[in-house]
Design a protein around this motif. Structure first.
Motif, mmCIF file in Angstrom:
data_model
loop_
_atom_site.group_PDB
_atom_site.id
_atom_site.type_symbol
_atom_site.label_atom_id
_atom_site.label_comp_id
_atom_site.label_asym_id
_atom_site.label_seq_id
_atom_site.Cartn_x
_atom_site.Cartn_y
_atom_site.Cartn_z
ATOM 1 N N ASN A 60 1.196 -0.812 0.082
ATOM 2 C CA ASN A 60 0.501 -0.081 0.073
ATOM 3 C C ASN A 60 0.734 1.127 -0.096
ATOM 4 O O ASN A 60 2.587 1.155 0.029
ATOM 5 C CB ASN A 60 -0.466 0.113 1.214
ATOM 6 N N ALA A 61 -0.334 2.339 -0.366
ATOM 7 C CA ALA A 61 0.668 3.291 -0.557
ATOM 8 C C ALA A 61 0.152 4.801 -0.175
ATOM 9 O O ALA A 61 -1.617 4.087 -0.248
ATOM 10 C CB ALA A 61 1.543 4.193 -2.177
ATOM 11 N N THR A 62 0.269 6.041 -0.377
ATOM 12 C CA THR A 62 -0.417 7.275 -0.079
ATOM 13 C C THR A 62 0.213 7.819 -1.149
ATOM 14 O O THR A 62 1.475 8.407 -1.112
ATOM 15 C CB THR A 62 -0.359 7.772 2.204
ATOM 16 N N THR A 63 -1.401 8.438 -2.110
ATOM 17 C CA THR A 63 -0.753 9.331 -2.706
ATOM 18 C C THR A 63 -0.178 10.857 -2.157
ATOM 19 O O THR A 63 -0.497 11.278 -1.054
ATOM 20 C CB THR A 63 -1.862 10.069 -3.621
ATOM 21 N N ASN A 64 0.631 11.859 -2.842
ATOM 22 C CA ASN A 64 1.122 13.118 -2.044
ATOM 23 C C ASN A 64 0.034 14.008 -2.350
ATOM 24 O O ASN A 64 -0.995 14.098 -2.907
ATOM 25 C CB ASN A 64 2.425 13.269 -2.312
ATOM 26 N N GLY A 65 0.244 14.927 -2.403
ATOM 27 C CA GLY A 65 -0.422 16.913 -2.606
ATOM 28 C C GLY A 65 -0.941 16.827 -4.246
ATOM 29 O O GLY A 65 -1.888 17.343 -4.592
ATOM 30 N N ALA A 66 0.244 15.946 -5.472
ATOM 31 C CA ALA A 66 -0.793 15.859 -6.264
ATOM 32 C C ALA A 66 -1.333 14.408 -7.352
ATOM 33 O O ALA A 66 -0.869 14.793 -8.107
ATOM 34 C CB ALA A 66 0.617 15.625 -7.174
ATOM 35 N N GLY A 67 -1.344 13.659 -6.018
ATOM 36 C CA GLY A 67 -2.386 12.676 -6.214
ATOM 37 C C GLY A 67 -1.200 11.966 -6.412
ATOM 38 O O GLY A 67 -1.881 10.593 -6.951
ATOM 39 N N LYS A 68 -0.071 11.424 -6.240
ATOM 40 C CA LYS A 68 0.288 10.701 -6.797
ATOM 41 C C LYS A 68 1.480 10.106 -5.753
ATOM 42 O O LYS A 68 1.515 10.062 -4.825
ATOM 43 C CB LYS A 68 1.870 11.334 -7.595
ATOM 44 N N PHE A 69 1.263 7.821 -6.610
ATOM 45 C CA PHE A 69 1.982 7.413 -5.693
ATOM 46 C C PHE A 69 2.824 6.276 -5.783
ATOM 47 O O PHE A 69 3.380 6.615 -7.250
ATOM 48 C CB PHE A 69 0.572 6.422 -4.969
ATOM 49 N N SER A 70 3.714 5.769 -5.415
ATOM 50 C CA SER A 70 4.770 4.287 -5.950
ATOM 51 C C SER A 70 4.274 4.099 -4.534
ATOM 52 O O SER A 70 5.153 3.721 -3.338
ATOM 53 C CB SER A 70 6.340 5.090 -5.184
ATOM 54 N N MET A 71 5.016 2.254 -5.217
ATOM 55 C CA MET A 71 4.559 1.148 -4.685
ATOM 56 C C MET A 71 6.227 -0.034 -4.942
ATOM 57 O O MET A 71 6.435 0.254 -6.139
ATOM 58 C CB MET A 71 3.870 0.556 -4.982
ATOM 59 N N LYS A 72 6.850 0.197 -3.986
ATOM 60 C CA LYS A 72 8.601 -0.481 -4.511
ATOM 61 C C LYS A 72 8.350 -1.671 -4.404
ATOM 62 O O LYS A 72 7.823 -1.973 -2.672
ATOM 63 C CB LYS A 72 9.388 0.011 -4.006
#
Length: 155
Positions: free
Chosen positions: A78-90
């Motif tokens: 899981n991940a949480t989006t940043n202020g720009a709505g972007k997320f990244s899961m490694k």
């Protein structure tokens, strides 16, 4: 009869020698694809077309949204989006042991359980955004994966 036995034993030896080689080659491939990076943007919209826009044009970003990688009914990451709505899961090689790349692309989805009403009070407070996965390619031995496009699924 003795000749048939010799031929059968020879075939078995050839097959037995080929199996470890095939496994070794597959192991090298799995090592190359042992890591994956799943990244994308979640937008605050019900409209699939708007949500595919990588530039964020057409709909505001969905910040602080939880994004889950769901495989076989289980949350794998899981991940949480940043202020720009972007997320990244490694996903490292340990995670990849559970799902290989092919299985991940065909059997996993990204899900955003955070209600859309969190980013726009005019949108539903129940339901979630869901997307299948799309393979982009390999960079520095890392498989790059992105959402194919989120769509709203009511509860």
């Amino acid at each position: 009869m003795a000749m048939k036995i010799v031929v059968m034993l020879s075939l078995l030896v050839v097959v037995a020698m080929a199996i470890p080689k095939a496994k070794a080659q597959l192991g090298i491939l799995n090592d190359l694809l042992g890591s994956a990076n799943i990244q994308g943007t979640v937008l605050c919209t019900l409209n699939l077309k708007d949500n595919v826009d990588d530039n964020g044009d057409g709909a505001p970003a969905f910040s602080n949204a939880q994004v889950q990688l769901m495989c076989g009914g289980k949350v794998l990451s899981n991940a949480t989006t940043n202020g720009a709505g972007k997320f990244s899961m490694k996903m490292d090689s340990v995670d990849s042991l559970v799902y290989d790349l092919s299985s991940m692309l065909s059997g996993c989805n990204l899900m955003v359980p955070t209600p859309l009403s969190d980013c726009n009070s005019n949108l539903p407070s129940v339901g979630s955004l869901i997307s299948t996965l799309r393979f982009l390619g390999i960079t520095n031995s890392v498989a790059n994966i992105t959402p194919s496009g989120f769509h709203f699924v009511p509860s």
